[in-house]
Design a protein around this motif. Structure first.
Motif, PDB file in Angstrom:
ATOM      1  N   ASN A 188       5.880  -2.091   2.467  1.00 16.77           N
ATOM      2  CA  ASN A 188       4.667  -1.798   1.714  1.00 16.77           C
ATOM      3  C   ASN A 188       3.808  -0.824   2.521  1.00 16.77           C
ATOM      4  O   ASN A 188       2.849  -1.212   3.179  1.00 16.77           O
ATOM      5  CB  ASN A 188       3.921  -3.091   1.406  1.00 16.77           C
ATOM      6  N   VAL A 189       4.167   0.438   2.466  1.00 18.45           N
ATOM      7  CA  VAL A 189       3.562   1.472   3.297  1.00 18.45           C
ATOM      8  C   VAL A 189       2.054   1.571   3.057  1.00 18.45           C
ATOM      9  O   VAL A 189       1.270   1.710   4.000  1.00 18.45           O
ATOM     10  CB  VAL A 189       4.249   2.832   3.043  1.00 18.45           C
ATOM     11  N   GLU A 190       1.647   1.476   1.797  1.00 18.60           N
ATOM     12  CA  GLU A 190       0.223   1.596   1.489  1.00 18.60           C
ATOM     13  C   GLU A 190      -0.588   0.468   2.120  1.00 18.60           C
ATOM     14  O   GLU A 190      -1.657   0.694   2.692  1.00 18.60           O
ATOM     15  CB  GLU A 190      -0.012   1.626  -0.030  1.00 18.60           C
ATOM     16  N   GLY A 215      -5.673  -1.977  -0.681  1.00 17.18           N
ATOM     17  CA  GLY A 215      -4.306  -1.505  -0.510  1.00 17.18           C
ATOM     18  C   GLY A 215      -3.719  -0.964  -1.796  1.00 17.18           C
ATOM     19  O   GLY A 215      -2.959  -0.002  -1.791  1.00 17.18           O
ATOM     20  N   MET A 216      -4.103  -1.545  -2.927  1.00 21.20           N
ATOM     21  CA  MET A 216      -3.601  -1.049  -4.200  1.00 21.20           C
ATOM     22  C   MET A 216      -4.266   0.260  -4.603  1.00 21.20           C
ATOM     23  O   MET A 216      -3.686   1.052  -5.332  1.00 21.20           O
ATOM     24  CB  MET A 216      -3.823  -2.103  -5.292  1.00 21.20           C
ATOM     25  N   PRO A 248       7.418   4.590  13.477  1.00 21.61           N
ATOM     26  CA  PRO A 248       8.806   4.971  13.210  1.00 21.61           C
ATOM     27  C   PRO A 248       9.633   3.866  12.555  1.00 21.61           C
ATOM     28  O   PRO A 248      10.654   4.151  11.939  1.00 21.61           O
ATOM     29  CB  PRO A 248       9.354   5.320  14.598  1.00 21.61           C
ATOM     30  N   ASP A 249       9.197   2.600  12.650  1.00 21.12           N
ATOM     31  CA  ASP A 249       9.971   1.508  12.071  1.00 21.12           C
ATOM     32  C   ASP A 249       9.505   1.126  10.665  1.00 21.12           C
ATOM     33  O   ASP A 249      10.021   0.189  10.076  1.00 21.12           O
ATOM     34  CB  ASP A 249       9.942   0.287  12.986  1.00 21.12           C
ATOM     35  N   VAL A 250       8.561   1.860  10.085  1.00 22.27           N
ATOM     36  CA  VAL A 250       8.101   1.613   8.719  1.00 22.27           C
ATOM     37  C   VAL A 250       8.815   2.597   7.802  1.00 22.27           C
ATOM     38  O   VAL A 250       8.735   3.806   7.997  1.00 22.27           O
ATOM     39  CB  VAL A 250       6.571   1.764   8.595  1.00 22.27           C
ATOM     40  N   PHE A 276       5.269  -0.880  14.247  1.00 25.19           N
ATOM     41  CA  PHE A 276       4.471  -1.842  13.495  1.00 25.19           C
ATOM     42  C   PHE A 276       5.196  -3.184  13.393  1.00 25.19           C
ATOM     43  O   PHE A 276       4.576  -4.217  13.248  1.00 25.19           O
ATOM     44  CB  PHE A 276       4.172  -1.306  12.093  1.00 25.19           C
ATOM     45  N   ASN A 277       6.501  -3.180  13.468  1.00 24.80           N
ATOM     46  CA  ASN A 277       7.329  -4.389  13.384  1.00 24.80           C
ATOM     47  C   ASN A 277       7.103  -5.147  12.078  1.00 24.80           C
ATOM     48  O   ASN A 277       6.755  -6.324  12.088  1.00 24.80           O
ATOM     49  CB  ASN A 277       7.083  -5.299  14.591  1.00 24.80           C
TER      50      ASN A 277
END
Length: 126
Positions: free
Chosen positions: A39-41, A19-20, A32-34, A60-61
């Motif tokens: 932490n989008v990545e 992820g990093m 749409p809820d992100v 994604f909630n």
């Protein structure tokens, strides 16, 4: 059990490192809820490696609590367990059929256990 905890820690650390290393992702566009506040990545990596996929309604909630069933699904995906083998072998009366393969695969590998009385316990992870 100690080796299982070490393996899970190593796996989770690997996912975090991945992820990093991700520079850009389309998670914000996919859900749409992100927003940029999340932490989008990391969400993009979890989606890309098939560990988490969001809900049926396309969200994604990220701010929701995770249930014990959802955590079993994440762990089964993370460890690449053979959930098809355990599908339909529902040993817990409170687990829906669509999740039985995931929960029973985790239970068979000692990752989760029920709360007694033939129930898994579908509350939130604490």
């Amino acid at each position: 059990m100690r080796n299982l905890k070490r393996a899970l820690s190593l796996t989770l650390a690997s996912v975090m490192l991945l992820g990093m290393m991700v520079l850009g992702t389309s998670a914000a566009a996919a859900y749409p809820d992100v927003t940029d506040e999340h932490n989008v990545e990391a969400i993009g990596v979890l989606q890309a490696v098939g560990v988490m996929s969001g809900s049926n309604n396309g969200n994604f909630n990220p701010d929701s609590k995770i249930s014990r069933i959802e955590m079993a699904i994440v762990m089964a995906n993370l460890l690449d367990l053979d959930v098809n083998y355990f599908q339909g072998q529902n040993t817990f009366s409170d687990v829906p059929d669509w999740a039985s393969g995931y929960v029973n695969a985790c239970a068979a590998h000692g990752i989760v256990s029920g709360v007694g009385g033939g129930r898994f316990g579908t509350g939130n992870v604490t």
